[in-house]
Write a protein that holds these residues in place. Structure first.
Motif, PDB file in Angstrom:
ATOM      1  N   LEU A  58       0.861  -1.181   0.000  1.00  0.00           N
ATOM      2  CA  LEU A  58       0.000   0.000   0.000  1.00  0.00           C
ATOM      3  C   LEU A  58       0.897   1.230   0.000  1.00  0.00           C
ATOM      4  O   LEU A  58       1.445   1.600   1.047  1.00  0.00           O
ATOM      5  N   PRO A  59       1.097   1.854  -1.144  1.00  0.00           N
ATOM      6  CA  PRO A  59       1.970   3.033  -1.199  1.00  0.00           C
ATOM      7  C   PRO A  59       1.534   4.079  -0.178  1.00  0.00           C
ATOM      8  O   PRO A  59       0.343   4.345   0.000  1.00  0.00           O
ATOM      9  N   SER A  60       2.525   4.682   0.484  1.00  0.00           N
ATOM     10  CA  SER A  60       2.241   5.588   1.591  1.00  0.00           C
ATOM     11  C   SER A  60       2.178   7.052   1.179  1.00  0.00           C
ATOM     12  O   SER A  60       1.856   7.908   2.001  1.00  0.00           O
ATOM     13  N   LEU A 105      -6.512   8.665  -2.930  1.00  0.00           N
ATOM     14  CA  LEU A 105      -7.305   7.853  -3.850  1.00  0.00           C
ATOM     15  C   LEU A 105      -7.965   6.685  -3.122  1.00  0.00           C
ATOM     16  O   LEU A 105      -9.115   6.333  -3.401  1.00  0.00           O
ATOM     17  N   ARG A 106      -7.246   6.063  -2.191  1.00  0.00           N
ATOM     18  CA  ARG A 106      -7.849   4.960  -1.439  1.00  0.00           C
ATOM     19  C   ARG A 106      -8.989   5.462  -0.557  1.00  0.00           C
ATOM     20  O   ARG A 106     -10.010   4.781  -0.391  1.00  0.00           O
ATOM     21  N   SER A 121      -5.824  -2.168  -6.451  1.00  0.00           N
ATOM     22  CA  SER A 121      -4.384  -2.099  -6.711  1.00  0.00           C
ATOM     23  C   SER A 121      -3.600  -1.390  -5.619  1.00  0.00           C
ATOM     24  O   SER A 121      -2.367  -1.444  -5.609  1.00  0.00           O
ATOM     25  N   GLY A 122      -4.296  -0.697  -4.699  1.00  0.00           N
ATOM     26  CA  GLY A 122      -3.606   0.093  -3.702  1.00  0.00           C
ATOM     27  C   GLY A 122      -3.326   1.509  -4.143  1.00  0.00           C
ATOM     28  O   GLY A 122      -2.701   2.279  -3.425  1.00  0.00           O
ATOM     29  N   ALA A 123      -3.753   1.860  -5.348  1.00  0.00           N
ATOM     30  CA  ALA A 123      -3.625   3.228  -5.874  1.00  0.00           C
ATOM     31  C   ALA A 123      -2.171   3.669  -5.945  1.00  0.00           C
ATOM     32  O   ALA A 123      -1.810   4.760  -5.503  1.00  0.00           O
ATOM     33  N   GLY A 124      -1.331   2.829  -6.558  1.00  0.00           N
ATOM     34  CA  GLY A 124       0.070   3.185  -6.716  1.00  0.00           C
ATOM     35  C   GLY A 124       0.323   4.217  -7.789  1.00  0.00           C
ATOM     36  O   GLY A 124       1.453   4.677  -7.945  1.00  0.00           O
TER      37      GLY A 124
END
Length: 366
Positions: free
Chosen positions: A267-269, A276-277, A298-301
């Motif tokens: 989960l990109p920080s 977005l998440r 996708s975790g909104a990378g």
């Protein structure tokens, strides 16, 4: 400056749902893709920068050599080189392309990817370094005399470049980053601020913050233009578009299940991904047709929300963002060439017509 409609190109074919194929540097794919984008009316192509990718400066040079009109939005990471060298590289590209270059400053949303290139500074330190980097970069472009500089991160004596940008007074600076530290630097240096495809209320909030930061730096609120980065899922009917979206979602979920995701972060920080998440948690479809399920899966990378519908419906949703203050619209395709061509051929003319109508009404009312 007129609105710009921006696509994306990479070193070879591939996306969230299209497995990478071909050689690492696939000249045939790049040539065919960028020429198709140019023919479809796309104004500019984003060329990303990642620690494991080929050098994007040279990809940009190849894109310029294979096209007549289309520009590049070239990602550039401060901290990986001296700003004096970066200024010369970018000015040289701008000269060879006769002014087709924008530089997109990426300070680094992923600690993992920054570390691959030996950058272990923390988030706020990176933005402080970006601030100083851009001060020097701009001075190299604009100064007609050698100069000295001594700051927190950089020290130079007699810095000067013979080559200056083709564009005057300099290459336009696009800026990415949604944190408070990022917005402070954008308010000082950015000509264009890029945000991912948030719901309209989030986009308005970010635009307001950036304009406030510009004013705090002695600039006018309208000195900064805004780019929205999103995806599109377009078909002849709305039902067909949503069926296509459902198929894309299943493929994204399969891809996520097979990989660690993003640049090694589940989960990109970075703040943009978090926003977005958070938007995705509010619903699968927001506003008229902002689809959030890929961002959630996708975790909104990256720019992972999409506008779904017919060309007319998608254009109408884009125009809502134009009314909110966005003037440039960047699409990255799930199916790279097909989606780019569809966007340029079927959606962009409708958006341009809507903008022209709004401008005509404004003139008539004055």
């Amino acid at each position: 400056m007129r609105p710009e409609f921006i696509g994306h190109t990479s070193n070879r074919e591939g996306s969230d749902i299209v497995p990478a194929s071909g050689p690492v540097i696939d000249k045939t794919y790049i040539r065919n893709h960028v020429q198709a984008a140019e023919a479809a009316g796309i104004d500019r192509l984003l060329i990303g920068q990642f620690a494991q990718w080929p050098d994007n400066n040279q990809i940009a040079a190849y894109v310029f050599s294979q096209t007549d009109r289309i520009g590049a939005l070239l990602a550039h990471r401060p901290g990986l080189m001296a700003p004096t060298l970066g200024a010369r590289q970018l000015a040289t590209l701008d000269q060879f392309s006769e002014g087709r270059l924008w530089v997109h400053i990426i300070t680094g949303g992923s600690d993992t990817d920054q570390a691959r290139d030996g950058d272990f500074e923390d988030h706020d330190t990176r933005y402080a370094r970006t601030d100083e980097y851009l001060q020097v970069l701009r001075k190299v472009w604009e100064s007609d005399q050698p100069f000295d500089h001594e700051g927190r991160f950089y020290r130079f004596k007699g810095a000067y470049s013979q080559v200056k940008p083709f564009q005057k007074p300099r290459i336009p600076i696009s800026f990415g980053g949604s944190s408070d530290a990022a917005i402070a630097v954008a308010g000082k240096h950015a000509d264009i601020y890029a945000l991912w495809g948030e719901p309209l209320d989030g986009a308005r909030e970010t635009i307001g913050k950036v304009r406030t930061a510009a004013i705090a730096n002695g600039r006018a609120a309208d000195d900064i233009r805004f780019t929205l980065a999103f995806r599109t899922v377009v078909a002849e009917t709305e039902d067909a578009a949503w069926a296509k979206a459902a198929d894309i979602l299943e493929k994204v979920k399969s891809q996520v299940a097979r990989s660690a995701g993003g640049n090694g972060e589940k989960l990109p920080s970075n703040v943009g991904s978090v926003r977005l998440r958070q938007a995705a948690s509010r619903g699968k479809v927001l506003d008229k047709r902002l689809w959030t399920e890929v961002a959630e899966a996708s975790g909104a990378g990256g720019n992972s929300t999409a506008l779904v519908g017919t060309p007319e419906q998608v254009a109408d949703a884009i125009l809502d963002y134009y009314d909110a203050g966005v003037s440039n619209f960047l699409v990255r395709g799930f199916y790279p060439t097909e989606d780019t061509v569809t966007y340029g051929r079927d959606v962009v003319p409708l958006v341009k017509a809507g903008i022209a109508e709004r401008q005509a009404r404004k003139v008539a009312a004055e």
